[in-house]
Write a protein that holds these residues in place. Structure first.
Motif, PDB file in Angstrom:
ATOM      1  N   SER A  35      54.383  72.805  54.253  1.00 34.51           N
ATOM      2  CA  SER A  35      54.153  73.825  53.121  1.00 34.51           C
ATOM      3  C   SER A  35      55.490  74.144  52.437  1.00 34.51           C
ATOM      4  N   PRO A  36      55.709  74.000  51.458  1.00 35.47           N
ATOM      5  CA  PRO A  36      56.985  73.835  50.590  1.00 35.47           C
ATOM      6  C   PRO A  36      57.901  75.017  50.806  1.00 35.47           C
ATOM      7  N   ILE A  37      59.178  74.618  50.906  1.00 35.87           N
ATOM      8  CA  ILE A  37      60.199  75.840  50.927  1.00 35.87           C
ATOM      9  C   ILE A  37      60.718  75.821  49.499  1.00 35.87           C
ATOM     10  N   THR A  38      60.953  77.120  49.163  1.00 42.79           N
ATOM     11  CA  THR A  38      61.438  77.347  47.726  1.00 42.79           C
ATOM     12  C   THR A  38      62.542  78.160  47.907  1.00 42.79           C
ATOM     13  N   ASN A  39      63.273  78.236  46.658  1.00 43.62           N
ATOM     14  CA  ASN A  39      64.512  78.976  46.405  1.00 43.62           C
ATOM     15  C   ASN A  39      64.127  80.159  45.755  1.00 43.62           C
ATOM     16  N   HIS A  40      64.640  81.358  46.357  1.00 42.42           N
ATOM     17  CA  HIS A  40      64.305  82.928  46.001  1.00 42.42           C
ATOM     18  C   HIS A  40      65.531  83.475  45.259  1.00 42.42           C
ATOM     19  N   GLY A  41      66.263  82.530  44.734  1.00 38.36           N
ATOM     20  CA  GLY A  41      67.161  82.814  43.628  1.00 38.36           C
ATOM     21  C   GLY A  41      68.608  83.189  44.149  1.00 38.36           C
ATOM     22  N   GLY A  42      68.857  83.246  45.572  1.00 35.39           N
ATOM     23  CA  GLY A  42      70.064  83.760  45.824  1.00 35.39           C
ATOM     24  C   GLY A  42      70.945  82.413  46.333  1.00 35.39           C
ATOM     25  N   PRO A  43      72.455  82.629  46.522  1.00 38.27           N
ATOM     26  CA  PRO A  43      73.278  81.445  46.444  1.00 38.27           C
ATOM     27  C   PRO A  43      73.108  80.615  47.782  1.00 38.27           C
ATOM     28  N   VAL A  44      73.419  79.438  47.712  1.00 40.77           N
ATOM     29  CA  VAL A  44      73.681  78.759  48.888  1.00 40.77           C
ATOM     30  C   VAL A  44      75.224  78.616  49.416  1.00 40.77           C
ATOM     31  N   MET A  45      75.795  78.144  50.449  1.00 38.94           N
ATOM     32  CA  MET A  45      77.117  77.937  50.636  1.00 38.94           C
ATOM     33  C   MET A  45      77.479  76.679  49.993  1.00 38.94           C
ATOM     34  N   SER A  46      78.321  76.714  48.992  1.00 33.43           N
ATOM     35  CA  SER A  46      78.724  75.487  48.493  1.00 33.43           C
ATOM     36  C   SER A  46      80.196  75.119  49.009  1.00 33.43           C
ATOM     37  N   GLY A  47      80.221  73.897  48.620  1.00 42.51           N
ATOM     38  CA  GLY A  47      81.737  73.481  48.931  1.00 42.51           C
ATOM     39  C   GLY A  47      81.524  73.194  50.420  1.00 42.51           C
ATOM     40  N   THR A  48      82.938  73.128  51.112  1.00 43.00           N
ATOM     41  CA  THR A  48      83.169  73.038  52.392  1.00 43.00           C
ATOM     42  C   THR A  48      82.939  74.058  53.445  1.00 43.00           C
ATOM     43  N   ASN A  80      82.359  66.707  64.409  1.00 37.21           N
ATOM     44  CA  ASN A  80      81.741  65.513  63.668  1.00 37.21           C
ATOM     45  C   ASN A  80      80.347  65.780  62.959  1.00 37.21           C
ATOM     46  N   VAL A  81      79.965  67.189  62.918  1.00 37.08           N
ATOM     47  CA  VAL A  81      78.641  67.247  62.233  1.00 37.08           C
ATOM     48  C   VAL A  81      78.709  67.333  60.711  1.00 37.08           C
ATOM     49  N   GLY A  82      79.845  67.444  60.242  1.00 34.54           N
ATOM     50  CA  GLY A  82      79.857  67.407  58.629  1.00 34.54           C
ATOM     51  C   GLY A  82      79.825  66.109  58.149  1.00 34.54           C
ATOM     52  N   ASN A  83      79.042  66.097  57.171  1.00 31.05           N
ATOM     53  CA  ASN A  83      78.935  64.840  56.484  1.00 31.05           C
ATOM     54  C   ASN A  83      78.162  63.857  57.233  1.00 31.05           C
ATOM     55  N   SER A  84      77.620  64.159  58.469  1.00 36.19           N
ATOM     56  CA  SER A  84      76.833  63.380  59.144  1.00 36.19           C
ATOM     57  C   SER A  84      75.548  63.182  58.510  1.00 36.19           C
ATOM     58  N   PRO A  85      74.822  61.924  58.743  1.00 34.51           N
ATOM     59  CA  PRO A  85      73.712  61.535  58.311  1.00 34.51           C
ATOM     60  C   PRO A  85      72.570  62.815  58.558  1.00 34.51           C
ATOM     61  N   TYR A  86      72.981  63.407  59.689  1.00 32.81           N
ATOM     62  CA  TYR A  86      71.899  64.548  59.981  1.00 32.81           C
ATOM     63  C   TYR A  86      72.262  65.725  59.036  1.00 32.81           C
ATOM     64  N   ASN A  90      71.072  68.727  54.505  1.00 37.14           N
ATOM     65  CA  ASN A  90      70.885  69.775  53.614  1.00 37.14           C
ATOM     66  C   ASN A  90      71.408  69.674  52.421  1.00 37.14           C
ATOM     67  N   THR A  91      72.020  68.403  52.039  1.00 34.22           N
ATOM     68  CA  THR A  91      72.298  68.348  50.327  1.00 34.22           C
ATOM     69  C   THR A  91      71.005  68.055  49.652  1.00 34.22           C
ATOM     70  N   THR A  92      69.950  68.121  50.393  1.00 33.50           N
ATOM     71  CA  THR A  92      68.614  68.321  49.444  1.00 33.50           C
ATOM     72  C   THR A  92      68.496  69.204  48.941  1.00 33.50           C
ATOM     73  N   TYR A  93      69.331  70.493  49.459  1.00 35.94           N
ATOM     74  CA  TYR A  93      69.263  71.847  49.016  1.00 35.94           C
ATOM     75  C   TYR A  93      70.529  72.024  47.650  1.00 35.94           C
ATOM     76  N   PRO A  94      70.233  71.881  46.570  1.00 33.70           N
ATOM     77  CA  PRO A  94      71.002  71.823  45.400  1.00 33.70           C
ATOM     78  C   PRO A  94      72.270  72.663  45.468  1.00 33.70           C
ATOM     79  N   GLY A  95      73.671  72.202  45.486  1.00 33.30           N
ATOM     80  CA  GLY A  95      74.732  72.958  45.592  1.00 33.30           C
ATOM     81  C   GLY A  95      75.189  72.999  47.296  1.00 33.30           C
ATOM     82  N   VAL A  96      74.654  72.637  48.078  1.00 27.00           N
ATOM     83  CA  VAL A  96      74.981  72.307  49.548  1.00 27.00           C
ATOM     84  C   VAL A  96      75.792  70.861  49.628  1.00 27.00           C
ATOM     85  N   SER A  97      76.988  70.940  50.216  1.00 27.49           N
ATOM     86  CA  SER A  97      77.820  69.706  49.968  1.00 27.49           C
ATOM     87  C   SER A  97      77.609  68.780  51.363  1.00 27.49           C
TER      88      SER A  97
END
Ligand SMILES: [Zn+2]
Length: 284
Positions: A35-48, A80-86, A90-97
């Motif tokens: 079932s879809p996950i949706t954005n309820h208007g709040g911010p994500v954590m952007s940048g590093t 090592n988790v940052g920028n990993s394929p895993y 989370n980059t499929t959530y707009p704004g998450v780097s």
């Protein structure tokens, strides 16, 4: 897990449920759209995002799990988790780097005792920041990682294995998370009792830390990404480990390699198709 209504500054917020597959080999999980996950208007954590660790309790025990070697497993994961394929899922959530840095750490040997409450967890984080022992960083996630002799009365081991929330500390919006050593309840908070890094409690924590980190990234203030029943991205894939499961001679399973270590980490949800993956655009 459902998302209870939470007033600002009142944890716990999002609870990571216990393993429903107690005693079995790690579960691969399904490949269909959920079932879809949706954005309820709040911010994500952007940048590093910077991940800070507070080692709470006694992490220098002779029990084979609350040990300096165990701490290093966590450090290596966060390095090592940052920028990993895993984590890039989370980059499929707009704004998450997808970028994560391992930040400073601090040891609290027990300022709040060995029986924590949610408010005491916040006090541990607050002490570290207000005393200048850790930076005041609104783009940080502060992990309170407890040794196995520490309890959390709102339900560690019985209702959840970790949680994340946010609160006002030193006039800043601070995101923080509790994750306890899974050796306190391997049947509920670990997917296996023999683990790839020889420390089932800490290896169990790694999957929960990953879960809370990606929920904090996509739903830091509990008003951004979750589904109609309140499940955040990691909740939808919790305790499923995908098709890349590999069995080591030791009897431990792993599903990904980050840096020089193998880990067994739960899958995460791709926002574009609501499917669980081991890596971005990679195997499910
Ligand atoms: Zn969760």
């Amino acid at each position: 897990m459902g998302q209870p209504p939470v007033e600002k500054g009142e944890p716990p917020a999002i609870l990571h449920g216990r393993n429903p597959h107690d005693g079995e080999a790690p579960t691969a999980g399904g490949t269909n759209s959920l079932s879809p996950i949706t954005n309820h208007g709040g911010p994500v954590m952007s940048g590093t995002i910077t991940a800070y660790v507070i080692w709470y309790g006694n992490w220098n025990q002779g029990n084979g799990t609350d040990t300096p070697a165990g701490q290093q497993i966590v450090r290596d994961f966060l390095s090592n988790v940052g920028n990993s394929p895993y984590f890039s899922i989370n980059t499929t959530y707009p704004g998450v780097s997808g970028l994560v840095l391992r930040g400073a750490e601090y040891t609290d040997t027990g300022s709040q005792g060995t029986r924590l409450t949610d408010s005491k967890v916040k006090a541990v984080v607050s002490n570290a920041i207000t005393k200048g022992l850790l930076p005041n960083d609104t783009n940080g996630v502060y992990f309170v990682l407890t040794s196995s002799n520490v309890s959390e009365s709102s339900g560690f081991c019985s209702r959840y294995c970790g949680w994340h929330t946010y609160g006002t500390i030193s006039s800043s919006n601070i995101k923080y998370s509790f994750v306890g050593n899974a050796s306190r309840c391997l049947n509920g908070c670990a997917a296996q009792t023999i683990s790839p890094n020889g420390n089932a409690g800490v290896d169990g924590m790694i999957s929960v830390i990953a879960h809370e980190l990606e929920e904090a990234a996509t739903d830091p203030n509990l008003n951004a990404w979750y589904d109609s029943s309140g499940a955040e991205n990691a909740d939808k894939c919790a305790w499923t480990f995908g098709s890349t499961l590999t069995l080591l001679p030791s009897g431990a399973y792993y599903n990904m390699t980050l840096g020089s270590r193998n880990y067994l980490i739960q899958r995460n949800l791709d926002a574009t198709n609501s499917k669980c993956y081991v890596s971005l655009h990679g195997p499910q």
